[in-house]
Design an enzyme around this catalytic site. Structure first.
Site, PDB file in Angstrom:
ATOM      1  N   SER A 143       0.858  -1.174   0.000  1.00 11.27           N
ATOM      2  CA  SER A 143       0.000   0.000   0.000  1.00 11.27           C
ATOM      3  C   SER A 143       0.897   1.227   0.000  1.00 11.27           C
ATOM      4  O   SER A 143       2.066   1.142   0.397  1.00 11.27           O
ATOM      5  CB  SER A 143      -0.885   0.011   1.257  1.00 11.27           C
ATOM      6  OG  SER A 143      -1.521   1.262   1.434  1.00 11.27           O
ATOM      7  N   TYR A 156      -1.733   0.213  10.569  1.00 12.69           N
ATOM      8  CA  TYR A 156      -1.647  -0.218   9.172  1.00 12.69           C
ATOM      9  C   TYR A 156      -0.326   0.236   8.556  1.00 12.69           C
ATOM     10  O   TYR A 156       0.326  -0.532   7.842  1.00 12.69           O
ATOM     11  CB  TYR A 156      -2.834   0.354   8.402  1.00 12.69           C
ATOM     12  CG  TYR A 156      -3.016  -0.216   7.012  1.00 12.69           C
ATOM     13  CD1 TYR A 156      -3.113  -1.581   6.801  1.00 12.69           C
ATOM     14  CD2 TYR A 156      -3.120   0.624   5.906  1.00 12.69           C
ATOM     15  CE1 TYR A 156      -3.296  -2.101   5.530  1.00 12.69           C
ATOM     16  CE2 TYR A 156      -3.306   0.116   4.629  1.00 12.69           C
ATOM     17  CZ  TYR A 156      -3.395  -1.252   4.446  1.00 12.69           C
ATOM     18  OH  TYR A 156      -3.573  -1.755   3.184  1.00 12.69           O
TER      19      TYR A 156
END
Length: 258
Positions: A143, A156
């Site tokens: 990501s 995250y």
């Protein structure tokens, strides 16, 4: 010889789109995820839409139940398949949007378990097959959160930064082996489940990140990046692809229309 690709997290979103695209590119595809009913439905869909694909052990699309947080499950996957040329580590996800001060440590642990340790378990289990193929390729879906921190993204960010580090180490350690290593780092992608899982089924909260964003990426956009990387000549390694919608400049900087 037809090449085989294993895609984790294949039951929805980016994983499902990648499986469809690789099947269309001529790969035999192993669909691996926890929800077997969804895998069976996807295998049937691919068999019906991709000429010559076929589903099941005798075809080019094989669904196998997999929990990347379970070593036993990962070992069963490795034992169930023959050769492996491409591994797409896609399983993972985000939980919550809490600050570090209010962090749920269990959420952080779960994100690390799926996004990092799951990636390591599957890669370790299939690496001998990838090397043996003579033309292996590991694609790790991370990501932009792996490279750019943002408020509320601590857990995250930490997990995806770790996944990025693993990717870089693998490139160093496997440089003498016939295995390529690629990272695909998407920005905002609107899928049916990512945000909904992050906010534990709260549809209002799940929709909020996309409000006013005219064209976020979709799963097929990321699948296109994966397919491009794995279909380059075998001496060409695409180290990393950062992909985000035109209206996004950073995880925290988006153009939103009224």
């Amino acid at each position: 010889m037809r090449k085989t690709a294993v895609v984790t997290g294949a039951s929805s979103g980016i994983g499902a789109a990648t499986a469809r695209r690789l099947a269309a590119e001529g790969f035999s595809v192993v669909l691996a995820a926890r929800r077997r009913d969804r895998l069976d439905a996807l295998a049937k869909e691919i068999a019906e839409t991709v000429p010559g694909a076929g589903a099941g052990q005798g075809g080019r699309v094989v669904p196998i139940e997999l929990d990347v947080t379970s070593q036993e499950s990962v070992d069963a996957l490795a034992a169930a398949i023959g050769g492996c040329h491409v591994l797409v580590n896609n399983a993972g996800g985000a939980l919550g949007l809490d600050s570090v001060a209010t962090a749920d440590v269990d959420d952080w642990r779960d994100m690390y378990e799926s996004n990092v340790l799951g990636l390591v378990r599957v890669t370790k289990a299939l690496l001998p097959k990838l090397i043996e193929s003579g033309d292996g390729h590991v694609v790790n879906i991370t990501s932009l959160a792996a490279h750019v921190p943002y408020e509320g993204g601590g857990g995250y960010n930490a997990a995806k930064h770790a996944a990025y580090a693993v990717n870089e180490v693998m490139r160093l350690e496997l440089v003498a082996e016939p295995v390529r290593v690629t990272e695909v780092a998407p920005g905002m992608v609107r899928t049916e489940e990512f945000s909904l899982v992050r906010f534990r089924g709260d549809e209002t909260k799940a929709a909020k990140p996309y409000e006013g964003v005219p064209e976020p990426l979709v799963a097929d956009d990321v699948a296109d990046c994966v397919a491009w990387a794995v279909t380059r000549p075998s001496h060409v390694n695409i180290d990393r692809i950062d992909v985000q919608p035109r209206v996004q400049a950073a995880p925290y900087k988006l153009h939103r229309e009224p």
